[in-house]
Write a protein that holds these residues in place. Structure first.
Motif, short mmCIF file in Angstrom:
data_model
loop_
_atom_site.label_atom_id
_atom_site.label_comp_id
_atom_site.label_asym_id
_atom_site.label_seq_id
_atom_site.Cartn_x
_atom_site.Cartn_y
_atom_site.Cartn_z
N ARG A 221 0.84 -1.19 0.00
CA ARG A 221 0.00 0.00 0.00
C ARG A 221 0.88 1.25 0.00
O ARG A 221 1.64 1.49 0.96
N TYR A 222 0.80 2.01 -1.09
CA TYR A 222 1.72 3.14 -1.22
C TYR A 222 1.17 4.11 -2.27
O TYR A 222 0.47 3.72 -3.21
N THR A 223 1.52 5.38 -2.10
CA THR A 223 1.20 6.43 -3.07
C THR A 223 2.49 7.15 -3.42
O THR A 223 3.15 7.71 -2.54
N LEU A 224 2.86 7.11 -4.68
CA LEU A 224 4.12 7.69 -5.15
C LEU A 224 3.79 8.84 -6.10
O LEU A 224 3.07 8.65 -7.08
N LEU A 225 4.33 10.02 -5.81
CA LEU A 225 3.98 11.24 -6.54
C LEU A 225 5.14 11.70 -7.42
O LEU A 225 6.31 11.58 -7.05
N PHE A 226 4.80 12.27 -8.59
CA PHE A 226 5.81 12.95 -9.40
C PHE A 226 5.23 14.26 -9.93
O PHE A 226 4.02 14.39 -10.14
N GLY A 227 6.12 15.24 -10.11
CA GLY A 227 5.68 16.55 -10.58
C GLY A 227 6.73 17.61 -10.34
O GLY A 227 7.89 17.32 -10.01
N ARG A 228 6.32 18.88 -10.48
CA ARG A 228 7.26 20.00 -10.47
C ARG A 228 7.73 20.39 -9.07
O ARG A 228 8.85 20.89 -8.90
N ASP A 229 6.89 20.17 -8.04
CA ASP A 229 7.22 20.62 -6.69
C ASP A 229 8.20 19.66 -6.04
O ASP A 229 7.82 18.63 -5.49
N ARG A 230 9.46 20.00 -6.10
CA ARG A 230 10.52 19.12 -5.60
C ARG A 230 10.32 18.76 -4.13
O ARG A 230 10.68 17.66 -3.70
N GLU A 231 9.76 19.66 -3.36
CA GLU A 231 9.62 19.44 -1.92
C GLU A 231 8.39 18.61 -1.57
O GLU A 231 8.23 18.20 -0.43
N ASP A 232 7.51 18.35 -2.55
CA ASP A 232 6.23 17.70 -2.23
C ASP A 232 5.98 16.44 -3.03
O ASP A 232 4.88 15.89 -3.00
N VAL A 233 6.98 15.96 -3.79
CA VAL A 233 6.82 14.75 -4.58
C VAL A 233 8.01 13.83 -4.35
O VAL A 233 9.07 14.26 -3.87
N HIS A 234 7.84 12.57 -4.71
CA HIS A 234 8.94 11.62 -4.62
C HIS A 234 9.91 11.76 -5.79
O HIS A 234 11.13 11.62 -5.63
N VAL A 235 9.36 12.02 -6.98
CA VAL A 235 10.17 12.08 -8.20
C VAL A 235 9.94 13.43 -8.87
O VAL A 235 8.91 13.65 -9.51
N PRO A 236 10.88 14.37 -8.74
CA PRO A 236 10.73 15.67 -9.39
C PRO A 236 10.88 15.56 -10.91
O PRO A 236 11.74 14.83 -11.41
N VAL A 237 10.06 16.31 -11.62
CA VAL A 237 10.16 16.37 -13.08
C VAL A 237 9.67 17.74 -13.53
O VAL A 237 8.68 18.27 -13.00
N GLY A 238 10.37 18.35 -14.47
CA GLY A 238 9.98 19.66 -14.98
C GLY A 238 10.02 20.76 -13.93
O GLY A 238 9.18 21.66 -13.93
N VAL A 239 11.01 20.71 -13.05
CA VAL A 239 11.03 21.65 -11.92
C VAL A 239 11.20 23.10 -12.37
O VAL A 239 10.84 24.02 -11.62
N ASP A 240 11.71 23.34 -13.56
CA ASP A 240 11.90 24.71 -14.05
C ASP A 240 10.88 25.08 -15.13
O ASP A 240 11.05 26.06 -15.84
N ASP A 241 9.82 24.28 -15.23
CA ASP A 241 8.80 24.50 -16.26
C ASP A 241 7.45 24.68 -15.59
O ASP A 241 6.84 23.70 -15.14
N PRO A 242 6.93 25.89 -15.51
CA PRO A 242 5.68 26.13 -14.79
C PRO A 242 4.46 25.52 -15.44
O PRO A 242 3.38 25.49 -14.83
N THR A 243 4.58 25.01 -16.67
CA THR A 243 3.42 24.36 -17.28
C THR A 243 3.24 22.94 -16.76
O THR A 243 2.18 22.34 -16.94
N VAL A 244 4.28 22.38 -16.14
CA VAL A 244 4.15 21.08 -15.47
C VAL A 244 3.52 21.31 -14.10
O VAL A 244 3.91 22.23 -13.37
N SER A 245 2.55 20.51 -13.75
CA SER A 245 1.84 20.70 -12.48
C SER A 245 2.72 20.30 -11.30
O SER A 245 3.62 19.47 -11.43
N ARG A 246 2.45 20.92 -10.15
CA ARG A 246 3.25 20.62 -8.96
C ARG A 246 3.14 19.15 -8.59
O ARG A 246 4.13 18.52 -8.21
N ARG A 247 1.93 18.60 -8.65
CA ARG A 247 1.71 17.16 -8.54
C ARG A 247 1.09 16.71 -9.85
O ARG A 247 -0.12 16.79 -10.03
N HIS A 248 1.93 16.23 -10.76
CA HIS A 248 1.42 15.96 -12.10
C HIS A 248 0.85 14.55 -12.24
O HIS A 248 0.00 14.31 -13.08
#
Length: 256
Positions: free
Chosen positions: A34-61
């Motif tokens: 049982r687990y929830t793994l997040l990826f997105g722009r908000d480096r401090e709020d996801v497990h896998v950061p992606v597009g951290v310098d691109d504001p069109t990527v959602s914080r939790r994508h």
């Protein structure tokens, strides 16, 4: 946690159902529980950061979830932009689907014409002890469809724009143009018409449909069909390397 640069074609020994998710700054590996793994722009709020310098990527994508009752992982798009799958399908906001075993690259295409890659691998039973093959002989694709010489000639003409690689958005030739191109080839063994080339293509399409290839019937496509049946057939033949650019040699004498 995984460091940046982890290879996509092999993973450390892990139980079946373990998910590996890798972004440009590193990633995560989680066994099936049982687990929830997040990826997105908000480096401090996801497990896998992606597009951290691109504001069109959602914080939790996007979110990968496992209930723990089985070893399946589900992907949900929680971002604004679609997530593109390897077959070209788009997961829109709120779309949910199971993650297949093996390797799956996910792409977030930015409105700034940037693309952000998230690499995913779910361990299958055969993946637990990967073996390097860097020194082995190259082998052909697992699936290559048999074509007669004349079928190959017709399909090469139909897919000429794809094989030449010049058009950004290639389309199949019209039946009349396909017949004219085939007839100008020294390898044509008869006189072809727009009806006969269409029938030859339909024969191949029906064979692949019986092999389980999707997207080759009117019922699957829906109306209007247009050229989608030929587009999907050509894409399948190219993806499996059944057709390749070398086949253009069959049209050596064929010019517009």
């Amino acid at each position: 946690m995984l460091p940046p640069g982890s290879p996509s074609d092999r993973v450390p020994s892990a139980p079946p159902g373990t998910i590996f998710v890798l972004g440009p700054e590193g990633g995560y590996a989680v066994p099936p529980r049982r687990y929830t793994l997040l990826f997105g722009r908000d480096r401090e709020d996801v497990h896998v950061p992606v597009g951290v310098d691109d504001p069109t990527v959602s914080r939790r994508h996007g979110v990968f979830t496992c209930t723990g009752t089985d070893d399946n992982w589900w992907l949900v798009n929680t971002g604004n932009l679609p997530i593109e799958l390897p077959d070209g399908k788009l997961m829109l906001t709120g779309h949910r689907r199971i993650v297949e075993r093996g390797y799956t690259p996910l792409v977030i295409n930015s409105s700034k014409r940037r693309s952000h890659l998230v690499e995913v691998r779910v361990v299958d039973g055969d993946d637990r002890h990967p073996r390097a093959t860097s020194g082995a002989e190259t082998v052909g694709p697992e699936t290559v469809y048999e074509l007669s010489a004349q079928e190959r000639l017709v399909l090469t003409a139909l897919a000429r724009r794809y094989l030449e690689g010049q058009d950004a958005f290639p389309m199949p030739l019209a039946w009349e143009d396909t017949a004219r191109l085939v007839n100008s080839s020294p390898y044509a063994t008869k006189s072809w018409t727009h009806k006969s080339v269409a029938n030859a293509v339909e024969d191949v399409r029906e064979r692949l449909c019986r092999r389980g290839v999707r997207g080759l019937t009117r019922d699957e496509i829906g109306e209007p069909v247009g050229s989608m049946l030929s587009v999907n057939l050509i894409r399948e033949l190219l993806k499996t390397a059944t057709l390749n650019a070398q086949d253009l040699e069959l049209l050596v004498a064929g010019t517009d």
